[in-house]
Each structure stands twice: as structure tokens, then as C-alpha cells.
Design an enzyme around this catalytic site. Structure first.
Site, PDB file in Angstrom:
ATOM      1  N   SER A   1      44.732   4.269 -29.372  1.00 20.90           N
ATOM      2  CA  SER A   1      44.649   3.621 -30.682  1.00 20.90           C
ATOM      3  C   SER A   1      45.986   3.825 -31.393  1.00 20.90           C
ATOM      4  O   SER A   1      47.027   3.506 -30.831  1.00 20.90           O
ATOM      5  CB  SER A   1      43.468   4.172 -31.485  1.00 20.90           C
ATOM      6  OG  SER A   1      43.284   3.427 -32.675  1.00 20.90           O
TER       7      SER A   1
ATOM      8  N   ASP B   1      36.629   7.528 -30.007  1.00 24.21           N
ATOM      9  CA  ASP B   1      36.409   6.558 -28.940  1.00 24.21           C
ATOM     10  C   ASP B   1      37.027   7.078 -27.641  1.00 24.21           C
ATOM     11  O   ASP B   1      38.165   7.536 -27.631  1.00 24.21           O
ATOM     12  CB  ASP B   1      37.025   5.212 -29.328  1.00 24.21           C
ATOM     13  CG  ASP B   1      36.644   4.098 -28.364  1.00 24.21           C
ATOM     14  OD1 ASP B   1      35.641   4.246 -27.649  1.00 24.21           O
ATOM     15  OD2 ASP B   1      37.352   3.069 -28.339  1.00 24.21           O
TER      16      ASP B   1
END
Length: 346
Positions: free
Chosen positions: A168, A287
Site C-alpha cells: 500500500s 491487509d
């Protein structure tokens, strides 16, 4: 309380006011000034020494990328790009991330309440994370950094048949370094989830493709999986690995994101079992943690980026705390370790 000092740069008077008002309502940050063009922005960075700069990508005269390069020469400020979804804007934005921008926020295509709220939430979060990174860099420069050694020698049990990577914030640069380091004869597919809005993943894939030994594509629904190809999950779609092909779907976001690393890792674990390597890179949130557990449960090899080289040690930390990560490494060690494990039993 120390407040984060922000310089707002945008050629639109409306956006300068909207962003400034939004920031000034937060108790932990304030706008110290604004600028409507690149040259003014550079002068104000010199004189005001902001902590964070929000920088419009598409401006007349010097564009955001040119201004970013100048800022990086004269300041330690972290820069967050604001980009509209145009072909040129997305290409420049991806280049900016590689040039040293902290991250970017997509400008709404329409000024709907939902889109403006989404931009506000993203921008405020990223300003706070950018400020933390700036302070982290200062602290690292002031003291000798001692990193806990978490290297454990591991060996591939059998032939590795796939690689899965997830990232990310801070991910585009490290993924660029990893993917462009993989050799032409790697001989297996590589699946990548980088949290990014729809439209920007194509520019990201194209830039990687131009600079890699491997073919890099933005994945399409029902793409046949081929060795030596890197598949980038498109923004707005989960990427699921099925036997022999890729499935894209718009099922609900996980952890507020789509594509999600967990969706990729869990599906890849089912297909490749103990013949896969995965790695979780820098990013906020958790995540990838459930995906790491799934891959480990099937006997696959699991890796995570270390804290010292992560822009944000959120996702790698969450993965490590599952107890299912085999290897924690600095970003520059990861590609050669992947290649070593792939070649070991090939």
C-alpha cells in the site's frame, strides 16, 4: 500540541480554499500558506519550511512532477500529490511516487458529497502518516539505527510455481525495485496487489513494463496465467487466482480496499499450495495478514518487509504478528532472496 504545518499548492482557487478549510478544522494540523503555481510554491517551501506539502499534479507552467523535484532538492518536507484521473495525470503521478512523493490522493471527478468526503478522509490520513515518516527520518538520522535480526535461513520444499506480492502506501517504489530486479528467466507468474484507485494501476503497470526484464500487465478478467508475466490487480477489482486463469470481481471491499491483498493471497494459496512465495510490503492497515496465514497453512513461504525500510509499518507488522512470517527483510534484500528461493529447486 505540536501541529503539522502544511503548504497547499493548487492552481484552482476553489481547491486551495477547500483543502485549506478542511485541514484547518483539524486540531493537529494547520495550513501555513498556499500557492497557485509551481514557482511560488518553491519559494514558499524555502522560506516557510513546511512539514507536508499537498501538491497538484497538473498545473500550468511547472507541473507537479517538476515542482516535486525542486522541493526534494531544498527541503525535507513530505509531499502528497493530488491527481485528477486523466491519462497524463496518472502517468505523472506514478512518476512522482518514484521521484520521492510520499503518496497521492485522487481528486474527485465530480464534486459529489461522497467523493469529496472520500478525498478529505484520504488526505487527512496521509498528511498524518507523512508527518510521522518525516519525524522517523529525523530520528533515524540523529541516532544509529539498530534493527532486530529476523533472518532465518529457509529453503523451498519443492519447486516454486508463483510469487504473490502486496503493498500500500510506499509500495510503488519498493515494488518497482523488486519487480525490475527479477530476471527474465524467472519462469513463473508474479501476482501483485498495490492499493491504488482505478485508472492509476494501468500507468503503474506500463511504467514497470518499460523498465523490467519481465512482461508487466494490468490484469484482465479471465487472463490466462503465463510464466514470466507480472499481473497487476486493477484498481477497483479484487484479483483472484483460479487454476490457469485470473478472475476479477467487484465483491465488497476488504479492510476498506479493493483490490485487497488478502483476496489474492488466499486464492493463490488454494491453487499453488506449498509452491508459492508471498511478501507483504509497506502500507497502513492489516491487509495481507489473513492471506499470509492462508499461504503458511498450505506450506508456502512467507516474507514481510522490515520496519526500518517501510514507509508505514502497518501491513508488514500485522503479517508478522500472525506468527506465520518466515522471513523479515529490508526492501533491498527481498528480490535476491525471492530469486534464490525460486532458483533453488527449479
Amino acid at each position: 500540541m505540536e501541529r503539522i504545518r502544511v503548504l497547499v499548492v493548487d492552481d484552482s482557487a476553489f481547491m486551495r480554499k477547500y483543502i485549506s478549510d478542511m485541514i484547518n478544522k483539524e486540531p493537529d494540523m494547520k495550513v501555513i500558506d498556499s500557492a497557485g503555481d509551481g514557482n511560488t510554491a518553491i519559494e514558499k517551501v524555502k522560506s516557510l519550511k513546511p512539514d507536508v506539502v499537498t501538491l497538484d499534479v497538473e498545473m500550468p507552467g511547472k507541473n507537479g512532477l517538476e515542482v516535486l523535484r525542486e522541493i526534494k532538492k531544498i527541503s525535507s518536507a513530505e509531499v502528497i500529490m493530488l491527481s485528477g484521473l486523466t491519462t497524463e495525470g496518472s502517468v505523472v503521478t506514478i512518476e512522482a511516487l518514484s521521484t520521492g512523493a510520499f503518496d497521492f490522493v485522487e481528486k474527485p471527478s465530480r464534486a459529489t458529497i461522497d467523493q469529496m468526503q472520500e478525498m478529505k478522509r484520504n488526505l487527512l490520513d496521509k498528511i498524518r502518516y507523512a508527518w510521522k515518516l518525516k519525524n522517523k527520518k529525523v530520528n533515524m538520522n540523529m541516532s544509529k539505527v539498530v534493527t532486530e535480526e529476523k533472518y532465518v535461513h529457509i529453503e523451498a520444499i519443492g519447486k516454486i510455481e508463483a510469487i504473490a506480492l502486496g503493498a500500500s502506501t510506499g509500495g510503488p517504489k519498493v515494488l518497482y525495485d523488486v519487480i525490475t530486479s527479477l530476471p527474465k528467466d524467472i519462469g513463473i507468474p508474479v501476482f501483485v496487489v498495490q492499493h491504488m484507485p482505478a485508472g492509476f494501476t494501468k500507468a503503474f503497470a506500463d511504467r514497470l513494463d518499460k523498465n523490467s526484464f519481465l512482461r508487466v500487465v494490468e490484469a484482465k478478467h479471465e487472463d490466462v496465467i503465463k510464466p514470466g508475466v507480472v499481473y497487476i490487480a486493477p484498481g477497483g477489482y479484487h484479483m483472484i487466482v483460479n487454476p490457469g486463469k485470473i478472475i476479477l470481481d467487484t465483491s465488497p471491499a476488504i479492510h476498506g480496499v479493493r483490490p485487497a491483498v488478502d483476496k489474492l493471497f488466499i486464492s493463490a494459496a488454494e491453487v499453488y499450495k506449498d509452491k508459492i512465495i508471498c511478501c507483504v510490503f509497506t502500507g497502513m492497515g492489516r491487509d495481507g495478514a489473513e492471506g499470509v496465514k492462508a499461504i503458511k497453512a498450505k506450506g508456502g513461504l512467507t516474507m514481510a518487509q522490515d520496519e526500518s525500510t517501510s514507509v508505514i509499518y502497518g501491513m508488514p507488522r500485522a503479517a508478522y504478528e500472525t506468527g506465520c512470517v518466515d522471513l523479515v527483510l529490508p526492501d533491498h534484500e527481498i528480490p535476491k532472496e525471492i530469486v534464490k528461493l525460486v532458483k533453488q529447486k527449479s
